[in-house]
Write an enzyme that holds these catalytic residues in place. Structure first.
Site, PDB file in Angstrom:
ATOM      1  CE  LYS A 116      -4.288  -1.677   2.110  1.00  0.00           C
ATOM      2  NZ  LYS A 116      -4.015  -3.094   2.239  1.00  0.00           N
ATOM      3  CD  GLU A 200      -5.016   5.711   4.489  1.00  0.00           C
ATOM      4  OE1 GLU A 200      -6.205   5.385   4.375  1.00  0.00           O
ATOM      5  OE2 GLU A 200      -4.190   5.575   3.569  1.00  0.00           O
ATOM      6  NE  ARG A 292      -9.317  -9.343  -4.386  1.00  0.00           N
ATOM      7  CZ  ARG A 292     -10.427  -8.820  -3.893  1.00  0.00           C
ATOM      8  NH1 ARG A 292     -11.553  -8.938  -4.570  1.00  0.00           N
ATOM      9  NH2 ARG A 292     -10.430  -8.170  -2.750  1.00  0.00           N
TER      10      ARG A 292
END
Length: 666
Positions: A116, A200, A292
């Site tokens: 990430k 974050e 996906r």
């Protein structure tokens, strides 16, 4: 196009892929674990091969075993579905190295999204908005605490290598950070094998909006519009819909362009989803790309009229995208919910067991069912406890919501507990109806949505009894017709007895209380007495699962389903489920565990033991942490006392109801 495709997955997604392959004339190969030997996907495929034990790491996560089946079966391509190996870059590359086609993005693209932190840095460089935070490699707790203080609170700790809501914590004050970090890292290590995290800024009242993207090997990348997934519990999506009620045409255009740019940044090919967090003012920030197909892809299919699995197969075979961006059209509104074997009243504890009854609405132009199980199948402890996905489509959002409420009312699960009543409450909640729900709402207001077992209204009790009597009469008549003497008067189920009108005794259990009703009459006309009631039922008729009857002079309608063991009545707003029990009550209930023992609520693995013999503990204090069905459970002291004995160790697998720890008085 391919001649034969192997599906490296299970459950409803494997069944979904098999059906699309069949439509295209492609033969399919299923793989299955020991627990799935009789599963629907194994029965539906043209071939089915065993690949190992029931645990995912012994079967569906064994890439080498799946490749061996592909080689032996002659499959040309492997579709990973979602979950398991679908976002595993090593597996994608191993498939290609074996001379097969991986139906998904390249391993290199996955690797760019596998972290990430790295993904955020890449998106920032490409001009895709990202949330301010810390994505550095220095994972020293002191460094992370300092960065958290710099970013400010509230903030979110997220596993750098993961997804699906695992390894995520919200921290609202500096003093909470260290404990939240430790818990997050432990969960991340257990779920993904790595405990690196990123930090974050936490957006208050955020919406979760994701854009479906598609790329091909000819350089085209387009988007197919958005899905909103803001109704979430513990970061798990509960309701998905398209289009988003929050979206404006201008915002859709900007987010669509950002999603396409994000996909281009990693040279994306095949289906993927770019997820954004969106603030109340329409400011949006990149979260991640799911490399996906996703669980909620059917809502996009219903509003676009496209088969995304077919697109996946065609793109993987080297064909260009079937449509260009300006040819994508959307109509109507689609909503998806997932039916799970779980108990909302017990903290959504996942369930398992045999599906004694599974009733789902009939598929139609407006209702779609994606299921991997049927009545009689078993929901096992080894995998996600999803029973089915229920997806509806209609001309606009209000009509789609009404369609969803109708479809949910047609659902019934007997066996493991389910979340159907919870979903019924949720889709009637004003925040959902008005389209104003945000991702934190359910966790803060869950009590407003949890189903409450209401008192059973006399009219509903009368309808339940009538449904049972009509069922029993029909069953008796059918048995008599099939017997050696089909005209026997003793096969008439009207309750008649020599010398008097006769009566039948109906016994139910509702909310743990026994209800007894005496019924006189037959063929839909009954006098019901007992449980403080004296009710007259006239003209009761059951057509399918729709019951109409006159109850004490008032016409009543309800959905009703009855068999020898259960009866369900639904008044259109609320369901009432009663267990039918013998007229003679037997007392075989075992004594409860009491407050001196802490037992396993379900089968699972102990991941942490936080108590030792002789330790003084307070009521509610966390003593063990258990992992079961992809969820971490906190097991707490039932009362204050002293730990007498610890009977479980970290890493140990335990069965349900096993005593893990005992207490004694201080």
């Amino acid at each position: 196009m391919f001649d034969k495709v192997l599906i490296a997955n299970r459950g409803e997604i494997a069944c979904r892929i098999i059906r699309t392959c069949r439509k295209l004339g492609i033969r399919t190969v299923a793989v299955y674990s020991e627990a799935d030997a009789r599963a629907q996907h194994a029965r539906l495929a043209d071939e089915a091969w065993p690949i190992g034990g029931p645990r995912p790491q012994d079967s569906y996560l064994r890439g080498e075993a799946i490749l061996e089946v592909a080689r032996k079966s002659g499959a040309q391509a492997i579709h990973p579905g979602y979950g398991f190996l679908s976002e595993n870059a090593d597996f994608a590359e191993a498939v290609e190295a074996a001379g097969l086609v991986f139906i998904g993005p390249k391993g290199a693209s996955m690797r760019k999204m596998g972290s990430k932190a790295g993904a955020k840095q890449l998106m920032d460089q490409r001009g895709v908005p990202v949330v301010p935070g810390y994505t550095g490699e220095d994972q020293d707790p002191a460094k992370l605490q300092a960065e958290a203080d710099r970013i400010g609170y509230p903030l979110m700790i997220k596993a750098a290598h993961g997804g699906g809501g695992k390894g995520m914590r919200i921290v609202r004050a500096a003093g909470e950070f260290a404990a939240a970090l430790e818990s997050c890292q432990r969960e991340a290590a257990g779920a993904f094998g790595r405990d690196c995290v990123l930090l974050e800024r936490y957006i208050e009242r955020p919406r979760h909006i994701e854009i479906q993207v598609f790329g091909d090997s000819h350089g085209q990348v387009i988007h197919l519009g958005e899905r909103e997934c803001s109704a979430q519990r513990r970061y798990q999506k509960v309701v998905e819909e398209s289009p988003s009620p929050f979206m404006t045409p201008a915002l859709r255009e900007r987010m669509g362009q950002a999603a396409v740019e994000a996909a281009r940044a990693i040279d994306y090919v095949n289906a993927g989803t770019v997820e954004f967090i969106v603030g109340p003012e329409g400011d949006f920030y990149f979260m991640e790309i799911n490399t996906r197909l996703q669980v909620e892809h059917p809502v996009t299919e219903l509003v676009t009229g496209l088969d995304l699995v077919e697109w996946q197969l065609r793109v993987a075979a080297g064909e260009p995208l079937p449509l260009a961006q300006d040819a994508i059209t959307r109509s109507g509104h689609a909503i998806e919910v997932r039916l799970y074997a779980e108990d909302p009243a017990a903290g959504f504890l996942p369930g398992s067991g045999r599906l004694e009854m599974l009733c789902l609405p009939s598929p139609s132009a407006n209702v779609r069912i994606d299921a991997g199980v049927v009545a009689g199948d078993t929901v096992t402890i080894h995998y996600d406890p999803m029973i089915a996905k229920l997806i509806v489509h209609d001309a606009d959002r209000p009509r789609a919501l009404a369609r969803l409420r109708e479809a949910l009312a047609d659902c019934e699960v007997v066996g493991p507990k389910s979340n159907i009543a919870f979903l019924e409450n949720l889709v009637r909640h004003p925040e959902v109806v008005d389209g104003t729900i945000h991702t934190a709402y359910l966790d803060r207001h869950l009590e407003d949505v949890l189903p409450k077992e209401a008192p059973l209204p006399p009219a509903m009790l009368a309808l339940a009894a009538s449904a049972c009597l009509l069922h029993d009469e029909a069953a008796t008549a059918a048995a008599t017709a099939a017997s050696a003497d089909p005209h026997s008067p003793w096969g008439i189920a009207d309750g008649w007895r020599l010398g008097h009108a006769g009566e039948r005794l109906l016994c139910f259990v509702y909310r743990g209380e026994r209800i007894e009703l005496h019924a006189r009459g037959s063929a839909g006309d009954y006098q019901l007495t007992g449980n403080g009631a004296d009710i007259r039922v006239a003209g009761a008729r059951l057509a399918g699962d729709r019951l109409v009857a006159e109850v004490d002079g008032r016409q009543q309608r309800a959905r009703a389903r009855a068999d020898a063991r259960h009866v369900l009545v639904h008044d259109g707003d609320q369901r009432f489920s009663l267990e039918r029990v013998p007229a003679v009550l037997t007392d075989d209930a075992a004594a409860g565990a009491g407050d001196d023992r802490l037992t396993a609520p379900m089968p699972g693995r102990i991941v942490l033991v936080k108590a030792e013999p002789g330790q003084a503990v307070e009521e509610g204090q966390e003593l063990l942490v258990m992992e079961a069905m992809k969820m971490e459970l906190s097991l707490c002291a039932p009362r204050a006392g002293t730990v007498a004995k610890v009977q479980a160790a970290a890493g140990e697998f335990v069965e349900a109801d096993v005593v893990l720890l005992t207490l004694e008085d201080a």
